[in-house]
Write a protein that holds these residues in place. Structure first.
Motif, PDB file in Angstrom:
ATOM      1  N   ILE A  40       0.842  -1.207   0.000  1.00 57.17           N
ATOM      2  CA  ILE A  40       0.000   0.000   0.000  1.00 57.17           C
ATOM      3  C   ILE A  40       0.873   1.252   0.000  1.00 57.17           C
ATOM      4  O   ILE A  40       0.669   2.178  -0.788  1.00 57.17           O
ATOM      5  CB  ILE A  40      -0.936   0.003   1.240  1.00 57.17           C
ATOM      6  CG1 ILE A  40      -1.850  -1.222   1.250  1.00 57.17           C
ATOM      7  CG2 ILE A  40      -1.709   1.312   1.339  1.00 57.17           C
ATOM      8  CD1 ILE A  40      -2.896  -1.264   0.183  1.00 57.17           C
ATOM      9  N   SER A  60      -1.012   7.196   3.252  1.00 56.40           N
ATOM     10  CA  SER A  60      -1.277   5.761   3.161  1.00 56.40           C
ATOM     11  C   SER A  60      -1.389   5.070   4.517  1.00 56.40           C
ATOM     12  O   SER A  60      -1.667   3.868   4.575  1.00 56.40           O
ATOM     13  CB  SER A  60      -0.194   5.079   2.326  1.00 56.40           C
ATOM     14  OG  SER A  60       1.063   5.216   2.943  1.00 56.40           O
ATOM     15  N   ALA A 104      -4.882   3.261   5.240  1.00 60.22           N
ATOM     16  CA  ALA A 104      -5.084   2.142   4.310  1.00 60.22           C
ATOM     17  C   ALA A 104      -4.087   1.018   4.589  1.00 60.22           C
ATOM     18  O   ALA A 104      -4.431  -0.166   4.500  1.00 60.22           O
ATOM     19  CB  ALA A 104      -4.951   2.617   2.869  1.00 60.22           C
ATOM     20  N   CYS A 105      -2.883   1.370   4.945  1.00 59.41           N
ATOM     21  CA  CYS A 105      -1.855   0.390   5.280  1.00 59.41           C
ATOM     22  C   CYS A 105      -2.262  -0.410   6.511  1.00 59.41           C
ATOM     23  O   CYS A 105      -2.196  -1.640   6.519  1.00 59.41           O
ATOM     24  CB  CYS A 105      -0.528   1.104   5.522  1.00 59.41           C
ATOM     25  SG  CYS A 105       0.809   0.036   6.083  1.00 59.41           S
ATOM     26  N   THR A 146      -5.259  -0.852   7.696  1.00 60.86           N
ATOM     27  CA  THR A 146      -6.431  -1.662   7.351  1.00 60.86           C
ATOM     28  C   THR A 146      -6.018  -2.925   6.604  1.00 60.86           C
ATOM     29  O   THR A 146      -6.483  -4.022   6.911  1.00 60.86           O
ATOM     30  CB  THR A 146      -7.429  -0.839   6.520  1.00 60.86           C
ATOM     31  OG1 THR A 146      -7.855   0.286   7.305  1.00 60.86           O
ATOM     32  CG2 THR A 146      -8.624  -1.654   6.109  1.00 60.86           C
TER      33      THR A 146
END
Length: 132
Positions: free
Chosen positions: A32, A113, A116-117, A119
């Motif tokens: 990611i 990021s 998102a990383c 997650t």
């Protein structure tokens, strides 16, 4: 009170496979961050670029540090074909130099990021635990 047998079996399996699971989780998160970093880098380089800096950007393998922590890094392969350093060029882009303004791409990628990383890493961990 006794723990359920299936829970104890999973817990035991998790302990045996922790290094393997850690690597997969870190790789999921690293991908990611790498993609965001590539995107940011592409947006800050100009038309005079050879593309060598972009091609050298990648993920390291998962390694264990002296404290026993697993790590993965986003960075640049070395050396360049012209003998210069990709890390030096990336540093100049990120922070600028006399007569060349900074064009940050690394720090913004890390910030953008992060959620998102995390997650992706949690999802990968859950997938691995579910396989046990």
């Amino acid at each position: 009170m006794m723990m359920p047998e299936d829970f104890l079996v999973k817990l035991s399996s998790l302990g045996k496979k922790s290094d393997e699971i850690c690597e997969k989780v870190l790789e999921a998160g690293g991908e990611i961050v790498l993609e965001k970093t590539k995107s940011n880098l592409a947006s800050v380089i100009d038309s005079r670029s050879t593309g060598e800096l972009e091609r050298s950007l990648g993920l390291s393998s998962v390694r264990m540090d002296k404290d026993g922590n697993h790590n993965i890094k986003v960075g640049f392969a070395e050396p360049r074909s012209d003998g210069d350093s990709n890390a030096k060029i990336a540093n100049i882009l990120e922070y600028g130099k006399h007569g060349q303004p900074a064009k940050p791409f690394l720090k913004p990628a890390k910030t953008a990021s992060k959620a998102a990383c995390e997650t992706a890493m949690k999802q990968k961990f859950q997938q691995e635990v579910d396989k046990l």
